[in-house]
Design a protein around this motif. Structure first.
Motif, mmCIF file in Angstrom:
data_model
loop_
_atom_site.group_PDB
_atom_site.id
_atom_site.type_symbol
_atom_site.label_atom_id
_atom_site.label_comp_id
_atom_site.label_asym_id
_atom_site.label_seq_id
_atom_site.Cartn_x
_atom_site.Cartn_y
_atom_site.Cartn_z
ATOM 1 N N ALA A 69 0.840 -1.201 0.000
ATOM 2 C CA ALA A 69 0.000 0.000 0.000
ATOM 3 C C ALA A 69 0.871 1.245 0.000
ATOM 4 O O ALA A 69 1.940 1.283 0.621
ATOM 5 C CB ALA A 69 -0.926 0.016 1.206
ATOM 6 N N LYS A 70 0.430 2.271 -0.700
ATOM 7 C CA LYS A 70 1.168 3.527 -0.737
ATOM 8 C C LYS A 70 1.164 4.189 0.648
ATOM 9 O O LYS A 70 0.236 4.005 1.432
ATOM 10 C CB LYS A 70 0.551 4.473 -1.763
ATOM 11 N N ILE A 71 2.211 4.980 0.889
ATOM 12 C CA ILE A 71 2.278 5.716 2.151
ATOM 13 C C ILE A 71 1.067 6.635 2.283
ATOM 14 O O ILE A 71 0.465 6.731 3.360
ATOM 15 C CB ILE A 71 3.582 6.533 2.234
ATOM 16 N N GLU A 72 0.689 7.289 1.195
ATOM 17 C CA GLU A 72 -0.425 8.226 1.261
ATOM 18 C C GLU A 72 -1.710 7.547 1.708
ATOM 19 O O GLU A 72 -2.496 8.132 2.458
ATOM 20 C CB GLU A 72 -0.643 8.904 -0.086
ATOM 21 N N ASP A 73 -1.926 6.313 1.285
ATOM 22 C CA ASP A 73 -3.134 5.596 1.666
ATOM 23 C C ASP A 73 -3.117 5.179 3.134
ATOM 24 O O ASP A 73 -4.172 4.878 3.702
ATOM 25 C CB ASP A 73 -3.316 4.358 0.783
ATOM 26 N N ARG A 74 -1.918 5.145 3.726
ATOM 27 C CA ARG A 74 -1.804 4.750 5.132
ATOM 28 C C ARG A 74 -1.742 5.945 6.080
ATOM 29 O O ARG A 74 -1.737 5.772 7.302
ATOM 30 C CB ARG A 74 -0.551 3.875 5.317
ATOM 31 N N THR A 97 4.454 24.055 16.848
ATOM 32 C CA THR A 97 3.331 23.457 16.120
ATOM 33 C C THR A 97 3.793 22.225 15.354
ATOM 34 O O THR A 97 3.119 21.187 15.339
ATOM 35 C CB THR A 97 2.709 24.472 15.148
ATOM 36 N N HIS A 98 4.953 22.305 14.711
ATOM 37 C CA HIS A 98 5.493 21.162 13.978
ATOM 38 C C HIS A 98 5.719 19.977 14.915
ATOM 39 O O HIS A 98 5.383 18.829 14.571
ATOM 40 C CB HIS A 98 6.817 21.539 13.302
ATOM 41 N N SER A 99 6.276 20.250 16.083
ATOM 42 C CA SER A 99 6.554 19.176 17.044
ATOM 43 C C SER A 99 5.259 18.536 17.527
ATOM 44 O O SER A 99 5.174 17.302 17.666
ATOM 45 C CB SER A 99 7.342 19.727 18.238
ATOM 46 N N ARG A 100 4.250 19.351 17.781
ATOM 47 C CA ARG A 100 2.972 18.817 18.242
ATOM 48 C C ARG A 100 2.303 17.979 17.155
ATOM 49 O O ARG A 100 1.762 16.898 17.424
ATOM 50 C CB ARG A 100 2.048 19.951 18.682
ATOM 51 N N PHE A 101 2.346 18.463 15.918
ATOM 52 C CA PHE A 101 1.763 17.709 14.814
ATOM 53 C C PHE A 101 2.457 16.355 14.663
ATOM 54 O O PHE A 101 1.798 15.320 14.487
ATOM 55 C CB PHE A 101 1.895 18.505 13.519
ATOM 56 N N ALA A 102 3.783 16.354 14.712
ATOM 57 C CA ALA A 102 4.534 15.108 14.563
ATOM 58 C C ALA A 102 4.170 14.116 15.661
ATOM 59 O O ALA A 102 3.985 12.923 15.397
ATOM 60 C CB ALA A 102 6.034 15.394 14.573
ATOM 61 N N ALA A 103 4.065 14.593 16.897
ATOM 62 C CA ALA A 103 3.710 13.717 18.012
ATOM 63 C C ALA A 103 2.297 13.168 17.855
ATOM 64 O O ALA A 103 2.040 11.983 18.126
ATOM 65 C CB ALA A 103 3.845 14.471 19.332
ATOM 66 N N ASP A 104 1.376 14.000 17.410
ATOM 67 C CA ASP A 104 -0.010 13.554 17.204
ATOM 68 C C ASP A 104 -0.086 12.517 16.082
ATOM 69 O O ASP A 104 -0.813 11.524 16.185
ATOM 70 C CB ASP A 104 -0.907 14.744 16.871
ATOM 71 N N LEU A 105 0.666 12.750 15.004
ATOM 72 C CA LEU A 105 0.665 11.796 13.897
ATOM 73 C C LEU A 105 1.292 10.477 14.325
ATOM 74 O O LEU A 105 0.775 9.394 14.010
ATOM 75 C CB LEU A 105 1.420 12.380 12.700
ATOM 76 N N TYR A 106 2.393 10.539 15.041
ATOM 77 C CA TYR A 106 3.064 9.336 15.536
ATOM 78 C C TYR A 106 2.096 8.476 16.341
ATOM 79 O O TYR A 106 2.036 7.247 16.161
ATOM 80 C CB TYR A 106 4.261 9.741 16.391
ATOM 81 N N ALA A 107 1.319 9.119 17.223
ATOM 82 C CA ALA A 107 0.367 8.394 18.070
ATOM 83 C C ALA A 107 -0.747 7.753 17.258
ATOM 84 O O ALA A 107 -1.332 6.746 17.677
ATOM 85 C CB ALA A 107 -0.219 9.338 19.119
ATOM 86 N N ALA A 108 -1.038 8.319 16.082
ATOM 87 C CA ALA A 108 -2.139 7.825 15.258
ATOM 88 C C ALA A 108 -1.729 6.704 14.305
ATOM 89 O O ALA A 108 -2.601 6.095 13.672
ATOM 90 C CB ALA A 108 -2.738 8.984 14.456
ATOM 91 N N GLY A 142 0.382 3.046 13.075
ATOM 92 C CA GLY A 142 0.768 1.726 13.532
ATOM 93 C C GLY A 142 2.277 1.582 13.568
ATOM 94 O O GLY A 142 3.012 2.435 13.064
ATOM 95 N N PRO A 143 2.786 0.483 14.149
ATOM 96 C CA PRO A 143 4.238 0.287 14.298
ATOM 97 C C PRO A 143 5.009 0.354 12.984
ATOM 98 O O PRO A 143 6.083 0.964 12.930
ATOM 99 C CB PRO A 143 4.331 -1.096 14.942
ATOM 100 N N ALA A 144 4.508 -0.265 11.921
ATOM 101 C CA ALA A 144 5.235 -0.276 10.649
ATOM 102 C C ALA A 144 5.344 1.120 10.065
ATOM 103 O O ALA A 144 6.401 1.520 9.559
ATOM 104 C CB ALA A 144 4.546 -1.211 9.654
ATOM 105 N N GLU A 145 4.262 1.873 10.143
ATOM 106 C CA GLU A 145 4.273 3.252 9.629
ATOM 107 C C GLU A 145 5.179 4.137 10.472
ATOM 108 O O GLU A 145 5.879 5.008 9.932
ATOM 109 C CB GLU A 145 2.856 3.808 9.604
ATOM 110 N N ARG A 146 5.182 3.921 11.773
ATOM 111 C CA ARG A 146 6.076 4.698 12.644
ATOM 112 C C ARG A 146 7.534 4.470 12.265
ATOM 113 O O ARG A 146 8.311 5.414 12.152
ATOM 114 C CB ARG A 146 5.857 4.315 14.110
#
Length: 213
Positions: free
Chosen positions: A24-29, A188-199, A201-205
């Motif tokens: 699957a493409k990164i964009e789809d994940r 803001t960048h740091s907060r966005f990155a942390a929020d995305l990381y939490a959202a 899965g392990p492989a995407e992280r």
């Protein structure tokens, strides 16, 4: 000489690490909405056709999105992913591509982004496009599943994958926002990155954020 030649041939990687990942493409994940962030219509983004043509020739996938937070903060996300991180297919760094599009780089500093137990080496730029568009930028690069802090780190990771028989893939993860207050933008960048990381899965992280182990 024959032994050396055979040894070099043996160490030459014959498999792409990219083929071990999800098809699957990164964009789809990537989530379209998470932790108060959601995709917003793109507005006011400068596009250089020659630059786009170059980037698309270097990478297997290029993702550009604009997210807006529940409080109205806008953040531009760009991910450029390449299957082969050899010298002729390296990530296209913002300190190079931003000036090529008419921006001025006012400062460039190395830093760290801490998310859970991860310490990600990042670079932070203060850029401007005329007086009306100050655009702070935060980005990092990965080789395989590893965030790299320098060109030396990049080479070492490529060699480690090569010894295992793999051609390493890699990506550039870039966040930016139009904001005259650089400190606020970087937060803001740091907060966005942390929020995305939490959202994710392990492989995407692993693929997007890497590690330093």
């Amino acid at each position: 000489m024959l032994v050396c030649a055979l040894g070099a041939q043996h160490l030459k990687p014959g498999r792409f690490l990219a083929d071990q990942r999800s098809a699957a493409k990164i964009e789809d994940r990537l989530p379209r909405e998470f932790a108060g962030w959601k995709i917003a219509p793109v507005a006011g983004v400068l596009v250089n056709p020659q630059q786009d043509k170059l980037i698309n020739s270097l990478y297997a996938e290029v993702i550009n999105r604009t997210y807006v937070s529940s409080s109205g903060q806008r953040l531009m996300l760009s991910i450029s992913y390449g299957r082969n991180q050899s010298d002729n297919l390296q990530v296209h760094k913002p300190e190079v591509c931003y000036p090529a599009q008419g921006f001025q780089v006012q400062s460039l500093n190395q830093g760290e982004l801490r998310i859970d137990d991860q310490v990600i080496p990042v670079r932070r730029l203060e850029t401007t496009f005329g007086p009306a568009r100050p655009e702070p930028v935060t980005y990092w690069t990965t080789v395989g599943d590893h965030a790299v802090a320098s060109g030396t780190d990049k080479k070492l990771q490529e060699m480690r994958y090569a010894f295992k028989g793999f051609v390493a893939d890699g990506l550039l993860f870039r966040m930016s926002s139009i904001d005259p207050d650089s400190k606020r933008a970087f937060e803001t960048h740091s907060r966005f990155a942390a929020d995305l990381y939490a959202a994710l899965g392990p492989a995407e992280r692993r693929q997007l954020f890497g590690s330093l182990d």
